[in-house]
Design an enzyme around this catalytic site. Sequence first.
Site, PDB file in Angstrom:
ATOM      1  N   HIS A 182       1.019  -1.194  -0.004  1.00  0.00           N
ATOM      2  CA  HIS A 182       0.067  -0.007  -0.174  1.00  0.00           C
ATOM      3  C   HIS A 182       0.817   1.247  -0.015  1.00  0.00           C
ATOM      4  CE1 HIS A 182      -2.763   3.162   1.418  1.00  0.00           C
ATOM      5  NE2 HIS A 182      -3.766   2.252   0.855  1.00  0.00           N
ATOM      6  N   GLU A 187      -4.147   1.426  -7.627  1.00  0.00           N
ATOM      7  CA  GLU A 187      -4.473   2.344  -6.744  1.00  0.00           C
ATOM      8  C   GLU A 187      -3.629   3.691  -7.152  1.00  0.00           C
ATOM      9  OE1 GLU A 187      -6.561   2.291  -2.591  1.00  0.00           O
ATOM     10  OE2 GLU A 187      -4.396   2.154  -2.312  1.00  0.00           O
TER      11      GLU A 187
HETATM   12  P1  PGA Z   1     -10.008   5.441   0.131  1.00  0.00           P
HETATM   13  O1  PGA Z   1      -8.616   4.850   0.374  1.00  0.00           O
HETATM   14  O2  PGA Z   1     -10.964   4.962  -0.432  1.00  0.00           O
HETATM   15  O3  PGA Z   1     -10.249   6.265   1.373  1.00  0.00           O
HETATM   16  O4  PGA Z   1      -9.357   6.317  -1.034  1.00  0.00           O
HETATM   17  C1  PGA Z   1      -8.468   3.520  -0.420  1.00  0.00           C
HETATM   18  C2  PGA Z   1      -6.938   3.163   0.097  1.00  0.00           C
HETATM   19  O5  PGA Z   1      -5.948   3.786   0.621  1.00  0.00           O
HETATM   20  O6  PGA Z   1      -7.030   1.925   0.397  1.00  0.00           O
END
Ligand code: PGA
Length: 242
Positions: free
Chosen positions: A86, A158
Amino acid sequence: MGKLLIANWKMNPKKESEALTLARASDASHVVICPPFPFIATAGKALKKAKLGSQDLFYEASGPYTGEVSSEELKSMGVSYVILGHSDRRRLFGEIDEIIAKKVSAALLNGITPILCVGETFADRETNQTFAVLDRQLKMVLSQLPAGTKEELIICYEPVWAISTNLKEGMEPPTAENIAQVVEYLKSIVGNSGVSVSFIYGGSVNSTDLKSYLDIPGISGALVGAASLKPVEFKKMIKIAK
Ligand code: PGA
């Protein structure tokens, strides 16, 4: 729809009683709940339909690694998924691709499904480095997969700048076309490496836009941060993803 929702609670909530309430409210099939370590046992006991996930693990099996948690330990607590790489871990805790690759291997070897997060920062995007960054992040992991891996690897695209706590006013999250393009690119890197892979999207996903992400070809779920801490909102998302 039967798509997967991964709830990343990050360092929330503050109390075990709140974690219990949240876990009960989020319990549904096709959901993975990833609480902070102290609440793993509590959440695990509360979940009847959802699966239990962890937000990290350490790649060694046991030994003098103060503060770390192994895949064996997590497995014994009923954990079957783990979020790895992450951007919080990469940015705040110095996790480099080599470390993340070892963690992915440790998870796979112990039958825990890794959710590998990859994604570019705003600066990477501004300097047209998105594909180079994704390439580096994914190739390092693929190059170190244990031989004959049968387990599935979930790759979460992401974009770091699109995470709710990073998304600046006036900035739009990536379009469906952007995401589809990235998924195609990531697929081409995985190629025929033999590992079974699926793709999910993460970054400010909520009940309003969830369907549009889940409809993107090749996307089989979402990683949800802030919205997973709001039971009413998350329940709406569960219904949409079903
Ligand atoms: P968010 O976070 O849905 O608040 O953007 C996602 C994450 O960082 O896993």
